[in-house]
Write an enzyme that holds these catalytic residues in place. Structure first.
Site, PDB file in Angstrom:
ATOM      1  N   HIS A   1      -6.854   2.392  -0.147  1.00 42.28           N
ATOM      2  CA  HIS A   1      -8.151   2.630   0.489  1.00 42.28           C
ATOM      3  C   HIS A   1      -9.044   1.390   0.365  1.00 42.28           C
ATOM      4  CE1 HIS A   1      -7.427   7.126  -0.344  1.00 42.28           C
ATOM      5  NE2 HIS A   1      -7.522   7.013   0.968  1.00 42.28           N
TER       6      HIS A   1
ATOM      7  N   CYS B   1     -12.354   7.938  -6.904  1.00 41.96           N
ATOM      8  CA  CYS B   1     -11.794   9.018  -6.083  1.00 41.96           C
ATOM      9  C   CYS B   1     -11.828  10.372  -6.784  1.00 41.96           C
ATOM     10  CB  CYS B   1     -10.376   8.693  -5.641  1.00 41.96           C
ATOM     11  SG  CYS B   1      -9.278   8.323  -6.978  1.00 41.96           S
TER      12      CYS B   1
HETATM   13  N1  LIG Z   1     -10.078   7.552  -2.852  1.00 43.87           N
HETATM   14  C1  LIG Z   1      -8.919   7.291  -3.466  1.00 43.87           C
HETATM   15  O1  LIG Z   1      -8.704   6.198  -3.943  1.00 43.87           O
HETATM   16  N2  LIG Z   1      -8.018   8.252  -3.496  1.00 43.87           N
HETATM   17  C2  LIG Z   1      -6.742   8.123  -4.126  1.00 43.87           C
HETATM   18  C3  LIG Z   1      -5.751   9.027  -3.492  1.00 43.87           C
HETATM   19  C4  LIG Z   1      -4.388   8.911  -4.117  1.00 43.87           C
HETATM   20  C5  LIG Z   1      -3.369   9.852  -3.533  1.00 43.87           C
HETATM   21  N3  LIG Z   1      -2.148   9.798  -4.282  1.00 43.87           N
HETATM   22  C6  LIG Z   1      -3.066   9.543  -2.095  1.00 43.87           C
HETATM   23  O2  LIG Z   1      -2.156   8.771  -1.836  1.00 43.87           O
HETATM   24  O3  LIG Z   1      -3.712  10.078  -1.213  1.00 43.87           O
END
Ligand SMILES: NC(=O)NCCC[C@H](N)C(=O)O
Length: 286
Positions: free
Chosen positions: A177, A279
């Site tokens: 992200h 997140c």
């Molecule tokens: N905002 C973020 O950095 N979110 C992390 C999401 C990690 C999750 N394993 C994903 O790949 O969607």
């Protein structure tokens, strides 16, 4: 939805007026998505303890938290930031680019409505994940790196246009992200680990992370390279306080040297799934 806040939160704290959404990790956490890193075994019980400590750190800094109802079929539900983007009194429910994450969004609507937000939605074929949205000044930067697309950005811009917000796309390729690559310190300095930032020059002007339309006026605000990947990820807790992961001690010292009060939390199990401190919560209006 559960209010998880302790009654003892310090009412004099600068962060007290704030409220954060969080979501407890579910039993399928270890199956979470990975994109840019190799899979490592995730210790789910340890992750649960780390999540509790993360929430405790918010409380210790005077924040109230509201726990979004679990989505135990969704391995990545703990990464609640990706499900909603708030601005003013509007909550834009996202449409994650990862199809396995779309079922996470429903219960988030209940939480933001209960918190007094108007609700809008990103609709197909648009995709948007909150981790790609960095707000500062009158500008919202949207990372275009795989999970969020041009149509999602266009819809977000339409929702925020009445508030006079400018939405700007930022292509990137090296991390999951946009905010896996860069975030901003309280003084508006944008921090990033250079090997993972496609174009540091984008951030040469720094930021106004409060998102209140007022520039920082900080003469030094600009891009600050940090020596560790997790040093690129800070959650602003109010005033000079920031929350960051414990695996970036040299970056933490740099921030202390710049006047920040730093709280560090061990989030190693979430990092194995490309998660970071940002997140695991969504900051709402007070
Ligand atoms: N905002 C973020 O950095 N979110 C992390 C999401 C990690 C999750 N394993 C994903 O790949 O969607």
């Amino acid at each position: 939805m559960t209010d998880t806040s302790p009654a003892s939160a310090d009412p004099t704290s600068p962060g007290e007026r704030h409220l954060a959404l969080v979501r407890r990790p579910g039993p399928r956490l270890a199956e979470g998505l990975i994109t840019h890193i190799d899979r490592q075994p995730v210790d789910v019980e340890r992750a649960q303890r780390q999540w509790e400590a993360y929430v405790d750190a918010l409380h210790a800094n005077g924040w109230r938290t509201v726990e979004v109802a679990p989505a135990d079929d969704c391995a990545d539900a703990v990464f609640v930031e990706d499900t909603v983007v708030v601005h003013g009194d509007l909550a834009v429910l996202t449409r994650p680019g990862a199809p396995s994450r779309r079922a996470e969004v429903d219960a988030v609507e209940e939480a933001v409505v209960a918190a007094g937000y108007r609700v809008a939605r990103i609709e197909a074929p648009g995709t948007l994940e909150g981790g790609d949205v960095l707000k500062f000044g009158g500008t919202v930067w949207v990372g275009l790196g795989g999970r969020s697309n041009e149509e999602g950005m266009r819809q977000l811009a339409a929702h925020l246009e009445p508030a006079g917000v400018q939405v700007v796309g930022v292509p990137f390729s090296r991390v999951l992200h946009l905010k896996s690559g860069v975030t901003a310190l309280p003084d508006g300095t944008v921090v990033g680990h250079e090997p993972l930032v496609d174009d540091p020059a984008v951030w040469a002007g720094g930021a106004d992370p409060a998102g209140d339309g007022v520039g920082t006026g900080h003469a030094d605000a600009g891009f600050l390279p940090v020596p560790e990947e997790s040093g690129a990820h800070v959650v602003l807790l109010g005033g000079d306080r920031v929350l960051m992961a414990a695996d970036a001690p040299r970056s933490a010292q740099m921030f202390r040297d710049r006047g920040c009060t730093v709280t560090e939390v061990d989030i190693s199990e979430f990092i194995k799934l490309e998660g970071c401190v940002t997140c695991l919560s969504v900051r709402l209006r007070g």
